[in-house]
Design a protein around this motif. Structure first.
Motif, mmCIF file in Angstrom:
data_model
loop_
_atom_site.group_PDB
_atom_site.id
_atom_site.type_symbol
_atom_site.label_atom_id
_atom_site.label_comp_id
_atom_site.label_asym_id
_atom_site.label_seq_id
_atom_site.Cartn_x
_atom_site.Cartn_y
_atom_site.Cartn_z
ATOM 1 N N LYS A 184 0.817 -1.214 0.000
ATOM 2 C CA LYS A 184 0.000 0.000 0.000
ATOM 3 C C LYS A 184 0.853 1.268 0.000
ATOM 4 C CE LYS A 184 -3.939 -2.165 2.354
ATOM 5 N NZ LYS A 184 -4.835 -2.116 3.524
ATOM 6 N N SER A 185 1.848 1.287 -0.863
ATOM 7 C CA SER A 185 2.734 2.445 -0.972
ATOM 8 C C SER A 185 3.159 2.610 -2.421
ATOM 9 C CB SER A 185 3.968 2.247 -0.087
ATOM 10 O OG SER A 185 4.956 3.227 -0.357
ATOM 11 N N MET A 186 3.249 3.839 -2.872
ATOM 12 C CA MET A 186 3.813 4.097 -4.187
ATOM 13 C C MET A 186 5.305 3.809 -4.145
ATOM 14 S SD MET A 186 1.699 7.494 -5.405
ATOM 15 C CE MET A 186 2.198 7.292 -7.121
ATOM 16 N N ASP A 187 5.895 3.589 -5.315
ATOM 17 C CA ASP A 187 7.306 3.206 -5.373
ATOM 18 C C ASP A 187 8.213 4.188 -4.646
ATOM 19 O OD1 ASP A 187 6.867 0.853 -6.728
ATOM 20 O OD2 ASP A 187 7.282 1.691 -8.709
ATOM 21 N N GLU A 188 7.962 5.475 -4.841
ATOM 22 C CA GLU A 188 8.853 6.478 -4.249
ATOM 23 C C GLU A 188 8.716 6.558 -2.733
ATOM 24 O OE1 GLU A 188 5.366 8.694 -6.280
ATOM 25 O OE2 GLU A 188 6.641 6.927 -6.632
ATOM 26 N N GLY A 189 7.646 6.000 -2.183
ATOM 27 C CA GLY A 189 7.450 6.051 -0.739
ATOM 28 C C GLY A 189 7.882 4.792 -0.008
ATOM 29 N N PHE A 190 8.422 3.816 -0.744
ATOM 30 C CA PHE A 190 8.813 2.557 -0.110
ATOM 31 C C PHE A 190 10.038 2.776 0.779
ATOM 32 C CE2 PHE A 190 10.872 -1.574 0.170
ATOM 33 C CZ PHE A 190 9.798 -2.415 0.424
ATOM 34 N N PRO A 191 9.990 2.327 2.046
ATOM 35 C CA PRO A 191 11.066 2.637 3.000
ATOM 36 C C PRO A 191 12.266 1.705 2.899
ATOM 37 C CG PRO A 191 9.336 1.440 4.119
ATOM 38 C CD PRO A 191 8.856 1.639 2.694
ATOM 39 N N ALA A 192 12.889 1.654 1.740
ATOM 40 C CA ALA A 192 13.991 0.714 1.517
ATOM 41 C C ALA A 192 15.128 0.919 2.508
ATOM 42 C CB ALA A 192 14.505 0.858 0.081
ATOM 43 N N GLU A 193 15.406 2.174 2.869
ATOM 44 C CA GLU A 193 16.518 2.451 3.769
ATOM 45 C C GLU A 193 16.309 1.838 5.150
ATOM 46 O OE1 GLU A 193 13.372 5.437 4.272
ATOM 47 O OE2 GLU A 193 14.436 4.662 2.500
ATOM 48 N N GLU A 194 15.045 1.671 5.538
ATOM 49 C CA GLU A 194 14.753 1.046 6.833
ATOM 50 C C GLU A 194 15.205 -0.413 6.846
ATOM 51 O OE1 GLU A 194 13.540 2.311 9.573
ATOM 52 O OE2 GLU A 194 12.798 4.275 8.951
ATOM 53 N N GLY A 216 5.074 -1.007 -6.327
ATOM 54 C CA GLY A 216 4.110 -0.312 -5.488
ATOM 55 C C GLY A 216 2.914 0.233 -6.234
ATOM 56 N N GLN A 217 1.941 0.666 -5.440
ATOM 57 C CA GLN A 217 0.716 1.253 -5.964
ATOM 58 C C GLN A 217 0.090 2.078 -4.852
ATOM 59 O OE1 GLN A 217 -1.791 -1.614 -7.846
ATOM 60 N NE2 GLN A 217 -3.385 -0.163 -8.383
ATOM 61 N N LYS A 218 -0.469 3.207 -5.182
ATOM 62 C CA LYS A 218 -1.012 4.110 -4.175
ATOM 63 C C LYS A 218 -2.203 3.489 -3.448
ATOM 64 C CE LYS A 218 -2.684 8.848 -3.524
ATOM 65 N NZ LYS A 218 -3.036 10.137 -4.177
ATOM 66 N N SER A 219 -2.118 3.469 -2.134
ATOM 67 C CA SER A 219 -3.238 3.153 -1.233
ATOM 68 C C SER A 219 -3.654 1.691 -1.162
ATOM 69 C CB SER A 219 -4.469 4.005 -1.568
ATOM 70 O OG SER A 219 -4.158 5.375 -1.474
ATOM 71 N N PHE A 220 -3.325 0.872 -2.167
ATOM 72 C CA PHE A 220 -3.710 -0.533 -2.082
ATOM 73 C C PHE A 220 -2.779 -1.379 -2.942
ATOM 74 C CE2 PHE A 220 -5.858 1.142 -5.714
ATOM 75 C CZ PHE A 220 -6.151 0.101 -6.576
ATOM 76 N N ASN A 221 -2.890 -2.716 -2.763
ATOM 77 C CA ASN A 221 -2.019 -3.669 -3.454
ATOM 78 C C ASN A 221 -0.549 -3.422 -3.085
ATOM 79 O OD1 ASN A 221 -4.309 -4.735 -4.694
ATOM 80 N ND2 ASN A 221 -4.083 -3.466 -6.503
ATOM 81 N N GLY A 222 0.357 -3.764 -3.985
ATOM 82 C CA GLY A 222 1.783 -3.566 -3.752
ATOM 83 C C GLY A 222 2.451 -4.803 -3.185
#
Length: 257
Positions: free
Chosen positions: A36-46, A58-64
């Protein structure tokens, strides 16, 4: 090698629980669904901060979906399934990790049924089966894991009667899943728990967790080359009872190196 799957139901909302699980259990590969996150919002650094490399779709608000690997760089093979060019749902991601082909799968729910959502579910399952056959033909050790949104048999649900009208239990859904098994894929959890009674999902509603009213929809399908190395498989059930938990519990399979 431990391959795990976790429908996280919103990666930002569950990030502390997800990192906690990764650090405490250290799966070699962790496949995520409902990011439930767009690609640019994925917290890879975490994840990099605790030793995991990641790829995501990713996809906004759902799926992913996403694939994390402990100390390895996942080599992306495919994102999305062929067959419906207009289908832009982020539901499939495939990669090679440490000599194993892994796919993270978030299969459509299909409710309400009958109707277009259920028809889409069945078409998607046929597209998945076609891709699975292509992987099979490569003769690589492979694991297709994720939230399949299918309750395979009555033994996989707390009450068959309660779920009888749900898309997850319709004969067409079950038949499509069974066809994949008949193609030669091994359902790891079912193989080691033939009597059933193993749940991976408990709804947030009606006290389902407290009453243990769950069912099994998160599956780990292994190719013959990987099934021959099967040592153990299970569900990290207690994770479902933690604060701000996903409505799914992680599932995992252990295979010999």
């Amino acid at each position: 090698m431990r391959i795990a799957s976790f429908n996280i139901n919103g990666i930002k909302a569950r990030l502390p629980r997800l990192k906690e699980w990764l650090e405490e259990t250290r799966p070699t590969v962790a496949c995520l669904q409902e990011v439930k996150s767009m690609d640019e919002g994925f917290p890879a650094e975490e994840f990099e901060s605790i030793g995991y490399k990641a790829i995501w779709h990713g996809q906004k608000s759902f799926n992913g979906v996403a694939i994390l690997a402990d100390g390895f760089e996942p080599v992306e093979i495919r994102r999305g399934l062929e067959g419906e060019p207009e289908d832009d749902h982020a539901r499939y991601l495939e990669a090679d990790v440490n000599g194993v082909r892994v796919a993270s799968i978030y299969l459509p729910n299909g409710n309400p049924q009958p109707g277009p959502k259920f028809d889409y579910k069945l078409r998607w399952m046929e597209r998945l089966r076609k891709r699975a056959a292509e992987i099979w033909a490569e003769e690589v050790p492979a694991a297709l894991v994720g939230d399949f949104n299918v309750i395979p048999e009555d033994k996989d649900v707390w009450s068959p009667k309660a779920m009888a009208d749900d898309a997850l239990m319709q004969p067409a859904s079950r038949d499509a899943y069974r066809r994949m098994l008949n193609d030669g894929w091994t359902d790891a959890i079912d193989t080691l728990n033939p009597r059933g009674g193993v749940w991976t999902f408990w709804d947030y509603q009606a006290g389902a967790w407290q009453r243990d009213h769950g069912f099994r929809i998160d599956h780990l399908l292994l190719s013959p080359a990987l099934a021959d190395r099967l040592e153990a498989a299970g569900v990290d059930k207690e994770r479902r009872g933690r604060e701000k938990a996903s409505d799914h519990a992680p599932v995992w399979v252990q295979v010999r190196d």
